[in-house]
Design an enzyme around this catalytic site. Sequence first.
Site, PDB file in Angstrom:
ATOM      1  N   ARG A   1       2.541  -6.048   8.951  1.00 45.42           N
ATOM      2  CA  ARG A   1       2.204  -4.991  10.074  1.00 45.42           C
ATOM      3  C   ARG A   1       2.539  -4.235  11.203  1.00 45.42           C
ATOM      4  NH1 ARG A   1      -3.684  -6.847   7.855  1.00 45.42           N
ATOM      5  NH2 ARG A   1      -4.007  -5.598   5.952  1.00 45.42           N
TER       6      ARG A   1
ATOM      7  N   ASN B   1      -1.540   0.541   6.907  1.00 47.37           N
ATOM      8  CA  ASN B   1      -1.476  -1.023   7.577  1.00 47.37           C
ATOM      9  C   ASN B   1      -0.574  -1.950   6.632  1.00 47.37           C
ATOM     10  OD1 ASN B   1      -3.381  -1.758   5.999  1.00 47.37           O
ATOM     11  ND2 ASN B   1      -4.933  -2.913   7.766  1.00 47.37           N
TER      12      ASN B   1
ATOM     13  N   ARG C   1      -1.895 -14.399   5.079  1.00 42.64           N
ATOM     14  CA  ARG C   1      -2.563 -13.518   6.037  1.00 42.64           C
ATOM     15  C   ARG C   1      -1.823 -13.291   7.248  1.00 42.64           C
ATOM     16  NH1 ARG C   1      -6.987 -10.427   4.771  1.00 42.64           N
ATOM     17  NH2 ARG C   1      -6.722  -9.951   7.231  1.00 42.64           N
TER      18      ARG C   1
ATOM     19  N   TYR D   1     -12.723  -2.218  -3.460  1.00 45.30           N
ATOM     20  CA  TYR D   1     -12.813  -2.883  -2.291  1.00 45.30           C
ATOM     21  C   TYR D   1     -14.400  -1.874  -1.724  1.00 45.30           C
ATOM     22  CZ  TYR D   1      -8.220  -2.632   0.195  1.00 45.30           C
ATOM     23  OH  TYR D   1      -6.882  -2.679   1.010  1.00 45.30           O
TER      24      TYR D   1
ATOM     25  N   GLU E   1      -9.886 -11.075  -7.136  1.00 46.31           N
ATOM     26  CA  GLU E   1      -8.493  -9.549  -7.098  1.00 46.31           C
ATOM     27  C   GLU E   1      -7.573  -9.906  -7.684  1.00 46.31           C
ATOM     28  OE1 GLU E   1     -10.237  -8.742  -2.487  1.00 46.31           O
ATOM     29  OE2 GLU E   1      -8.127 -10.040  -2.708  1.00 46.31           O
TER      30      GLU E   1
ATOM     31  N   HIS F   1      -2.288  -5.349   1.779  1.00 41.37           N
ATOM     32  CA  HIS F   1      -3.188  -6.130   1.273  1.00 41.37           C
ATOM     33  C   HIS F   1      -3.311  -7.253   0.700  1.00 41.37           C
ATOM     34  CE1 HIS F   1      -7.821  -7.087  -0.271  1.00 41.37           C
ATOM     35  NE2 HIS F   1      -6.474  -7.910  -0.602  1.00 41.37           N
TER      36      HIS F   1
ATOM     37  N   PHE G   1     -15.448   3.939   7.311  1.00 43.63           N
ATOM     38  CA  PHE G   1     -13.735   3.605   6.475  1.00 43.63           C
ATOM     39  C   PHE G   1     -13.907   4.217   5.033  1.00 43.63           C
ATOM     40  CE2 PHE G   1     -13.933  -0.711   8.188  1.00 43.63           C
ATOM     41  CZ  PHE G   1     -13.696  -1.081   7.280  1.00 43.63           C
TER      42      PHE G   1
ATOM     43  N   LYS H   1       1.086  -1.289   0.059  1.00 42.85           N
ATOM     44  CA  LYS H   1      -0.449   0.266  -0.063  1.00 42.85           C
ATOM     45  C   LYS H   1       0.811   1.406   0.265  1.00 42.85           C
ATOM     46  CE  LYS H   1      -4.247  -2.131   2.696  1.00 42.85           C
ATOM     47  NZ  LYS H   1      -4.640  -1.951   3.597  1.00 42.85           N
TER      48      LYS H   1
HETATM   49  P1  DAT Z   1      -7.777  -6.406   5.734  1.00 42.12           P
HETATM   50  O1  DAT Z   1      -6.859  -5.611   5.533  1.00 42.12           O
HETATM   51  O2  DAT Z   1      -6.691  -7.267   6.920  1.00 42.12           O
HETATM   52  O3  DAT Z   1      -8.062  -7.534   5.039  1.00 42.12           O
HETATM   53  P2  DAT Z   1     -10.090  -5.928   6.492  1.00 42.12           P
HETATM   54  O4  DAT Z   1     -10.740  -6.355   5.192  1.00 42.12           O
HETATM   55  O5  DAT Z   1     -11.485  -5.420   6.963  1.00 42.12           O
HETATM   56  O6  DAT Z   1      -8.627  -5.900   7.074  1.00 42.12           O
HETATM   57  O7  DAT Z   1     -10.506  -3.683   5.959  1.00 42.12           O
HETATM   58  C1  DAT Z   1      -9.836  -3.646   4.537  1.00 42.12           C
HETATM   59  C2  DAT Z   1      -9.174  -2.339   4.676  1.00 42.12           C
HETATM   60  O8  DAT Z   1     -10.400  -1.118   5.301  1.00 42.12           O
HETATM   61  C3  DAT Z   1      -7.658  -2.726   6.130  1.00 42.12           C
HETATM   62  O9  DAT Z   1      -7.087  -2.697   5.574  1.00 42.12           O
HETATM   63  C4  DAT Z   1      -7.336  -1.187   6.289  1.00 42.12           C
HETATM   64  C5  DAT Z   1      -8.917  -0.341   6.570  1.00 42.12           C
HETATM   65  N1  DAT Z   1      -9.953  -0.551   7.529  1.00 42.12           N
HETATM   66  C6  DAT Z   1     -10.927  -1.230   7.939  1.00 42.12           C
HETATM   67  N2  DAT Z   1     -11.132  -1.205   8.875  1.00 42.12           N
HETATM   68  C7  DAT Z   1     -10.930  -0.157   9.311  1.00 42.12           C
HETATM   69  C8  DAT Z   1     -10.962   0.844  10.128  1.00 42.12           C
HETATM   70  N3  DAT Z   1     -11.848   0.960  11.915  1.00 42.12           N
HETATM   71  N4  DAT Z   1     -10.275   2.349  10.487  1.00 42.12           N
HETATM   72  C9  DAT Z   1     -10.008   2.438   9.341  1.00 42.12           C
HETATM   73  N5  DAT Z   1      -9.814   2.179   8.315  1.00 42.12           N
HETATM   74  C10 DAT Z   1      -9.958   0.583   8.583  1.00 42.12           C
HETATM   75 MG    MG Z   2      -9.769  -7.251   3.928  1.00 44.39          MG
END
Ligand code: DAT
Ligand code: MG
Length: 140
Positions: free
Chosen positions: A104, A114, A87, A51, A128, A117, A59, A11
């Site tokens: 991370r 973070n 993961r 996304y 994807e 992805h 968010f 990212k």
């Molecule tokens: P991951 O990237 O671990 O699969 P996710 O699919 O739940 O996590 O969310 C996608 C992305 O969205 C994540 O990498 C960062 C952002 N995100 C998730 N939860 C968030 C939050 N509470 N506040 C801000 N950004 C968030």
């Molecule tokens: Mg995810």
Amino acid sequence: MATERTLSIIKPDATRRNLTGKINAKFEDAGLRIIAQKRIQLTKAQAGEFYKVHAERPFFDELTTFMASEPVVVQVLEGESAIAKNREVMGATNPAEADAGTIRAEFAESVGENSVHGSDAPETAKEEISFFFSGLELVG
Ligand code: DAT
Ligand code: MG
């Protein structure tokens, strides 16, 4: 156990800090092979399409603005149980909860920024990968 492919994105927070090589070393040390890789600049609309599962989350705007803020490196990782293994190497979404030694834990700046992805299941990995790559670009 089976050989799988998964989609990874390094990212903008990580490309900005020149961390691509360090992150790739974590994948390779874990036995994941980088079989395709390119650096691209996403538009906000493309980030939103990628996304879209999160479109209703509070968010979403912050996430898509961030993903389009600077270049990303998109890549396909291949290996035994690559989806779960990636993961594990990534660590928890919130870096404060990520295990020591994970990408991370070491590099992420916040839950939103973070560093990486990774696809979360075989169906999403397939979708994807084809979002970013044609079959000809995957050299296993
Ligand atoms: P991951 O990237 O671990 O699969 P996710 O699919 O739940 O996590 O969310 C996608 C992305 O969205 C994540 O990498 C960062 C952002 N995100 C998730 N939860 C968030 C939050 N509470 N506040 C801000 N950004 C968030
Ligand atoms: Mg995810």
